[in-house]
Design a protein around this motif. Structure first.
Motif, PDB file in Angstrom:
ATOM      1  N   CYS A 119      30.425   4.548 -15.787  1.00  0.00           N
ATOM      2  CA  CYS A 119      29.228   5.154 -16.371  1.00  0.00           C
ATOM      3  C   CYS A 119      29.416   5.067 -17.798  1.00  0.00           C
ATOM      4  O   CYS A 119      30.579   5.056 -18.410  1.00  0.00           O
ATOM      5  CB  CYS A 119      29.446   6.826 -16.120  1.00  0.00           C
ATOM      6  SG  CYS A 119      28.283   7.634 -17.040  1.00  0.00           S
ATOM      7  N   ASN A 154      44.544   5.252 -19.119  1.00  0.00           N
ATOM      8  CA  ASN A 154      44.202   5.814 -20.304  1.00  0.00           C
ATOM      9  C   ASN A 154      42.635   6.437 -20.420  1.00  0.00           C
ATOM     10  O   ASN A 154      42.563   7.379 -21.188  1.00  0.00           O
ATOM     11  CB  ASN A 154      44.302   5.047 -21.512  1.00  0.00           C
ATOM     12  CG  ASN A 154      45.896   4.574 -21.639  1.00  0.00           C
ATOM     13  OD1 ASN A 154      46.796   5.584 -21.534  1.00  0.00           O
ATOM     14  ND2 ASN A 154      46.122   3.586 -22.283  1.00  0.00           N
ATOM     15  N   GLY A 155      41.816   5.816 -19.563  1.00  0.00           N
ATOM     16  CA  GLY A 155      40.438   5.866 -19.592  1.00  0.00           C
ATOM     17  C   GLY A 155      40.264   6.874 -18.268  1.00  0.00           C
ATOM     18  O   GLY A 155      40.979   7.189 -17.730  1.00  0.00           O
ATOM     19  N   TYR A 156      38.914   7.032 -18.268  1.00  0.00           N
ATOM     20  CA  TYR A 156      38.341   7.997 -17.110  1.00  0.00           C
ATOM     21  C   TYR A 156      38.175   7.087 -15.774  1.00  0.00           C
ATOM     22  O   TYR A 156      38.055   7.611 -14.765  1.00  0.00           O
ATOM     23  CB  TYR A 156      37.009   8.503 -17.340  1.00  0.00           C
ATOM     24  CG  TYR A 156      37.000   9.417 -18.461  1.00  0.00           C
ATOM     25  CD1 TYR A 156      37.469  10.673 -18.339  1.00  0.00           C
ATOM     26  CD2 TYR A 156      36.740   9.052 -19.988  1.00  0.00           C
ATOM     27  CE1 TYR A 156      37.570  11.695 -19.424  1.00  0.00           C
ATOM     28  CE2 TYR A 156      36.795   9.819 -20.903  1.00  0.00           C
ATOM     29  CZ  TYR A 156      37.208  11.418 -20.629  1.00  0.00           C
ATOM     30  OH  TYR A 156      37.266  11.995 -21.826  1.00  0.00           O
ATOM     31  N   GLY A 157      38.322   5.734 -15.934  1.00  0.00           N
ATOM     32  CA  GLY A 157      38.179   5.046 -14.550  1.00  0.00           C
ATOM     33  C   GLY A 157      36.973   5.105 -13.917  1.00  0.00           C
ATOM     34  O   GLY A 157      36.642   4.710 -12.929  1.00  0.00           O
ATOM     35  N   GLN A 158      35.779   5.224 -14.742  1.00  0.00           N
ATOM     36  CA  GLN A 158      34.533   5.160 -14.395  1.00  0.00           C
ATOM     37  C   GLN A 158      33.562   4.109 -14.942  1.00  0.00           C
ATOM     38  O   GLN A 158      33.767   3.799 -16.138  1.00  0.00           O
ATOM     39  CB  GLN A 158      33.969   6.477 -14.752  1.00  0.00           C
ATOM     40  CG  GLN A 158      34.345   7.554 -13.815  1.00  0.00           C
ATOM     41  CD  GLN A 158      33.406   8.882 -13.904  1.00  0.00           C
ATOM     42  OE1 GLN A 158      32.566   8.961 -14.504  1.00  0.00           O
ATOM     43  NE2 GLN A 158      33.947   9.873 -12.926  1.00  0.00           N
ATOM     44  N   GLY A 169      35.884  10.531 -27.490  1.00  0.00           N
ATOM     45  CA  GLY A 169      35.991  11.869 -26.833  1.00  0.00           C
ATOM     46  C   GLY A 169      37.427  12.513 -27.454  1.00  0.00           C
ATOM     47  O   GLY A 169      37.410  14.022 -27.145  1.00  0.00           O
ATOM     48  N   GLU A 170      38.190  12.072 -28.236  1.00  0.00           N
ATOM     49  CA  GLU A 170      39.377  12.841 -28.757  1.00  0.00           C
ATOM     50  C   GLU A 170      39.000  13.781 -29.567  1.00  0.00           C
ATOM     51  O   GLU A 170      38.109  13.524 -30.434  1.00  0.00           O
ATOM     52  CB  GLU A 170      40.344  11.738 -29.115  1.00  0.00           C
ATOM     53  CG  GLU A 170      41.272  10.980 -28.219  1.00  0.00           C
ATOM     54  CD  GLU A 170      42.168  10.333 -28.732  1.00  0.00           C
ATOM     55  OE1 GLU A 170      43.462  10.601 -28.703  1.00  0.00           O
ATOM     56  OE2 GLU A 170      42.134   9.191 -29.720  1.00  0.00           O
ATOM     57  N   ALA A 193      31.107   8.091 -19.805  1.00  0.00           N
ATOM     58  CA  ALA A 193      32.654   7.935 -19.505  1.00  0.00           C
ATOM     59  C   ALA A 193      33.312   6.918 -20.488  1.00  0.00           C
ATOM     60  O   ALA A 193      34.089   7.235 -21.377  1.00  0.00           O
ATOM     61  CB  ALA A 193      33.042   7.849 -18.391  1.00  0.00           C
ATOM     62  N   ARG A 194      32.688   5.725 -20.673  1.00  0.00           N
ATOM     63  CA  ARG A 194      33.124   4.670 -21.601  1.00  0.00           C
ATOM     64  C   ARG A 194      33.094   4.922 -23.234  1.00  0.00           C
ATOM     65  O   ARG A 194      33.787   4.698 -23.773  1.00  0.00           O
ATOM     66  CB  ARG A 194      32.720   3.507 -21.200  1.00  0.00           C
ATOM     67  CG  ARG A 194      32.840   2.548 -20.022  1.00  0.00           C
ATOM     68  CD  ARG A 194      32.444   1.233 -19.354  1.00  0.00           C
ATOM     69  NE  ARG A 194      31.040   1.478 -19.085  1.00  0.00           N
ATOM     70  CZ  ARG A 194      29.730   1.138 -19.808  1.00  0.00           C
ATOM     71  NH1 ARG A 194      30.222   0.230 -20.674  1.00  0.00           N
ATOM     72  NH2 ARG A 194      28.752   1.071 -19.238  1.00  0.00           N
ATOM     73  N   LEU A 214      33.190   8.005 -24.043  1.00  0.00           N
ATOM     74  CA  LEU A 214      33.965   9.075 -24.399  1.00  0.00           C
ATOM     75  C   LEU A 214      35.511   8.612 -24.551  1.00  0.00           C
ATOM     76  O   LEU A 214      36.486   9.228 -25.262  1.00  0.00           O
ATOM     77  CB  LEU A 214      33.894  10.051 -23.239  1.00  0.00           C
ATOM     78  CG  LEU A 214      32.783  11.175 -23.353  1.00  0.00           C
ATOM     79  CD1 LEU A 214      32.675  12.071 -22.350  1.00  0.00           C
ATOM     80  CD2 LEU A 214      32.694  11.830 -24.624  1.00  0.00           C
ATOM     81  N   GLN A 215      35.581   7.372 -23.849  1.00  0.00           N
ATOM     82  CA  GLN A 215      36.889   6.744 -24.273  1.00  0.00           C
ATOM     83  C   GLN A 215      37.191   6.323 -25.488  1.00  0.00           C
ATOM     84  O   GLN A 215      38.360   6.379 -25.948  1.00  0.00           O
ATOM     85  CB  GLN A 215      37.207   5.804 -23.283  1.00  0.00           C
ATOM     86  CG  GLN A 215      37.423   6.018 -21.736  1.00  0.00           C
ATOM     87  CD  GLN A 215      37.284   4.920 -20.925  1.00  0.00           C
ATOM     88  OE1 GLN A 215      37.068   4.843 -19.504  1.00  0.00           O
ATOM     89  NE2 GLN A 215      37.636   3.339 -21.543  1.00  0.00           N
TER      90      GLN A 215
END
Length: 225
Positions: A8, A2-6, A18-19, A11-12, A14-15
């Motif tokens: 950073c 579901n996330g970006y897998g990063q 970010g919607e 990125a976390r 935006l999880q």
């Protein structure tokens, strides 16, 4: 996944945020909205189901909580104010996200104006300002602000109360004034902009509004009190 897998932190973040619509929901809560209806007034184009979903997500993330049936930001949520302000500043500096006709929304604009009235500056009696957006369809054309030192009400229907001032103008011009791109004097000189009514109130009206909260140099909600 579901996330970006990063790992950073961007990125976390935006999880969580970010919607689509999520940060606008946060913006409304930062600016004082406390109910589902008030949030929708500030974001009139958001579907009801989407707003419910975003509020659930923000609650699960510990950004929003409910108290006595109202929504409010947690300490973590309130800490997003500088983030939202910086985003607004980024959009306005050097015109990185230029204002277009597609961005114009008379309902959202008048609601934002309503919540930024300087009630200490309005007359000591209820004053009615009628606004006509001359380039809009009938359903989005006319609004009435009922201003007093104790309350501010925005109406989309004529209540029959006597109108003290009439402002008619194209939507883009009023929006640019609200964003701080035009002064009140410049707005009054724009083609198609007309202000009618009580002469004394015409001289005072420029002092009734605190302006767009994210305009460069504008005080935040807590500062403007």
């Amino acid at each position: 996944m579901n996330g970006y897998g990063q790992f950073c932190a961007v990125a976390r973040a935006l999880q969580v945020l970010g919607e689509r619509w999520t940060l606008l929901v946060v913006r409304e809560l930062l600016l004082g909205a406390a109910t589902f209806t008030d949030i929708r007034h500030g974001i009139p184009r958001i579907p009801r189901a989407t707003l419910s979903s975003r509020l659930r997500g923000l609650r699960a993330a510990g950004i929003v909580e409910t108290v006595d049936g109202e929504y409010r930001l947690t300490e973590s949520g309130a800490a997003l104010y500088p983030v939202v302000r910086e985003l607004a500043g980024w959009a306005t500096v050097a015109d990185r996200a230029a204002l277009s006709e597609d961005d114009l929304d008379t309902a959202a604009l008048t609601w934002d104006i309503r919540r930024r009235v300087n009630t200490a500056a309005v007359p000591d009696r209820t004053t009615v300002l009628a606004i006509e957006f001359t380039d809009r369809a009938a359903s989005d054309r006319n609004f009435w602000l009922h201003l007093s030192r104790t309350s501010v009400n925005l109406c989309r229907d004529d209540t029959g109360a006597p109108v003290d001032l009439w402002l008619s103008a194209p939507t883009m011009d009023v929006t640019r004034w609200w964003l701080g791109e035009l002064s009140w004097a410049q707005l009054m000189r724009r083609p198609g902009v007309h202000l009618h009514g009580d002469r004394a109130l015409q001289r005072q009206i420029r002092h009734w509004f605190q302006g767009y909260v994210f305009a460069p140099g504008a005080p935040g909600p807590a500062e403007s009190g």
